[in-house]
Design an enzyme around this catalytic site. Structure first.
Site, short mmCIF file in Angstrom:
data_model
loop_
_atom_site.label_atom_id
_atom_site.label_comp_id
_atom_site.label_asym_id
_atom_site.label_seq_id
_atom_site.Cartn_x
_atom_site.Cartn_y
_atom_site.Cartn_z
N SER A 1 77.77 33.08 68.07
CA SER A 1 79.18 33.46 67.91
C SER A 1 80.08 32.29 67.51
O SER A 1 81.20 32.15 68.00
CB SER A 1 79.70 34.15 69.18
OG SER A 1 78.97 35.34 69.42
N GLU B 1 65.57 36.17 67.61
CA GLU B 1 65.26 37.55 67.21
C GLU B 1 63.79 37.66 66.79
O GLU B 1 63.14 38.68 67.03
CB GLU B 1 66.21 38.00 66.09
CG GLU B 1 67.60 38.31 66.64
CD GLU B 1 68.76 38.06 65.68
OE1 GLU B 1 68.54 37.97 64.47
OE2 GLU B 1 69.90 37.95 66.18
N HIS C 1 63.64 31.70 65.47
CA HIS C 1 64.90 32.33 65.86
C HIS C 1 64.63 33.30 67.01
O HIS C 1 63.57 33.93 67.05
CB HIS C 1 65.51 33.08 64.66
CG HIS C 1 66.91 33.56 64.95
ND1 HIS C 1 67.16 34.70 65.67
CD2 HIS C 1 68.12 33.03 64.64
CE1 HIS C 1 68.47 34.85 65.79
NE2 HIS C 1 69.08 33.86 65.18
N GLY D 1 75.65 37.08 68.47
CA GLY D 1 76.14 38.38 68.05
C GLY D 1 76.98 39.10 69.10
O GLY D 1 77.28 40.28 68.97
N GLU E 1 70.57 27.81 70.59
CA GLU E 1 71.26 29.10 70.52
C GLU E 1 71.04 29.89 71.80
O GLU E 1 69.99 30.52 71.96
CB GLU E 1 70.73 29.92 69.35
CG GLU E 1 70.94 29.30 67.99
CD GLU E 1 70.93 30.36 66.89
OE1 GLU E 1 71.94 30.50 66.21
OE2 GLU E 1 69.90 31.05 66.73
N ASN F 1 73.07 32.08 58.51
CA ASN F 1 71.89 32.95 58.67
C ASN F 1 72.34 34.39 58.45
O ASN F 1 72.97 34.99 59.31
CB ASN F 1 71.33 32.75 60.08
CG ASN F 1 70.21 33.74 60.40
OD1 ASN F 1 69.68 34.40 59.50
ND2 ASN F 1 69.86 33.84 61.67
N LYS G 1 70.62 37.04 58.21
CA LYS G 1 69.78 38.05 58.88
C LYS G 1 69.44 39.16 57.88
O LYS G 1 69.33 38.89 56.68
CB LYS G 1 70.45 38.56 60.14
CG LYS G 1 70.89 37.40 61.05
CD LYS G 1 71.27 37.81 62.43
CE LYS G 1 71.66 36.56 63.22
NZ LYS G 1 71.97 36.82 64.62
#
Ligand code: PGA
Length: 261
Positions: A220, A104, A102, A180, A174, A12, A14
């Protein structure tokens, strides 16, 4: 990873890499990844929308056997939705996997469980495979609410999706606190939650769908922890952010089976 489920490693990207940089990364990755890797593992790359056409052309013309992925899409087929991209547009470009929900998108752009579900169904209706993301915040984990959160996201995200469609989907667990941050869930914790994801799927869609659905861990994932995560019985793949932006590190993750535990 169970023997009957084919591993899937997804990158991904991003909001990173313009279409020139995307071309370079895909080509570099194709030099690092071997025929044995591709025989053993499904690989998908999820560039930003503006790179999709370039990446698709490169995969096609250079016969690179990676799946093209997208990071999100709208749930409607067309209309007055300024700035959005319809699932059929992605399908026409050869996109095979689309990430839905996701964290985010949920946290920064306010996507609700209902919207994520509408996207999942729209992706399926266009013959693509959703990668449905679920996961808890640090506060929810510390309060002992991780399973409740993940169960609710799964039940809402999979609403009105037929069992045989669920069987072909990918679900990415996740934990938000691991994305991140360089702070990976331990292999035991990741395994426990991925097993829990499978049990919720069994409840909702039956044991056949639960046996077949592929569950990724994300947050991560790096070359150094990929093998241990992938050795867990209920972890069938990885959704990789930062480490997928560099060909060598993403290739080492794809090659998890060659690492010593
Ligand atoms: P990360 O991102 O690998 O950079 O933690 C994972 C993701 O958001 O899918």
């Amino acid at each position: 990873m169970a023997a009957n489920r084919r591993p899937i490693i997804s990158g991904n990207w991003k909001m990173n890499l313009n279409h020139f940089e995307a071309l370079k990364l895909v080509q570099e990755l194709s030099y690092e990844v071997t025929r044995d890797d591709v025989d053993a593992v499904d690989i998908s790359v999820h560039p930003p929308f503006t790179d999709l056409r370039t990446v698709q052309t490169t995969l096609d013309s250079d016969k690179i056997p990676f799946f093209l992925g997208a990071q999100h899409c709208h749930s409607e087929a067309s209309g007055a939705f300024t700035g959005e991209v319809a699932p059929s547009m992605l399908a026409k470009l050869g996109v095979r996997f689309v990430i839905a929900g996701h964290s985010e998108r949920r946290e920064i752009f306010g996507e609700s469980d209902e919207l994520v579900n509408a996207k999942v169904r729209a992706i399926l209706a266009n013959d693509m495979t959703p990668i449905l993301c679920v996961g808890e915040t640090l506060e929810e984990r510390q309060a002992g609410d991780a399973e409740t959160k993940v169960e609710a996201q799964l039940k809402a995200g999979l609403a009105r999706v037929k069992a045989e469609q669920v069987a072909d989907m990918v679900i990415a667990y996740e934990p938000i606190w691991a994305i991140g941050t360089g702070q990976t869930a331990s292999a035991d914790d990741a395994q426990a939650m991925c097993a829990y994801v499978r049990s919720v799927v069994a409840d909702k869609s039956g044991t056949d769908a639960a046996d077949m659905v592929r569950v990724q861990y994300g947050g991560s994932v790096k070359p150094i922890n990929a093998a241990e995560l992938m050795s867990q019985p209920d972890i069938d793949g990885a959704l990789v952010g930062g480490a997928s932006l560099e060909a060598a590190s993403f290739a080492r993750i794809i090659q998890f089976r060659l690492h010593d535990l």
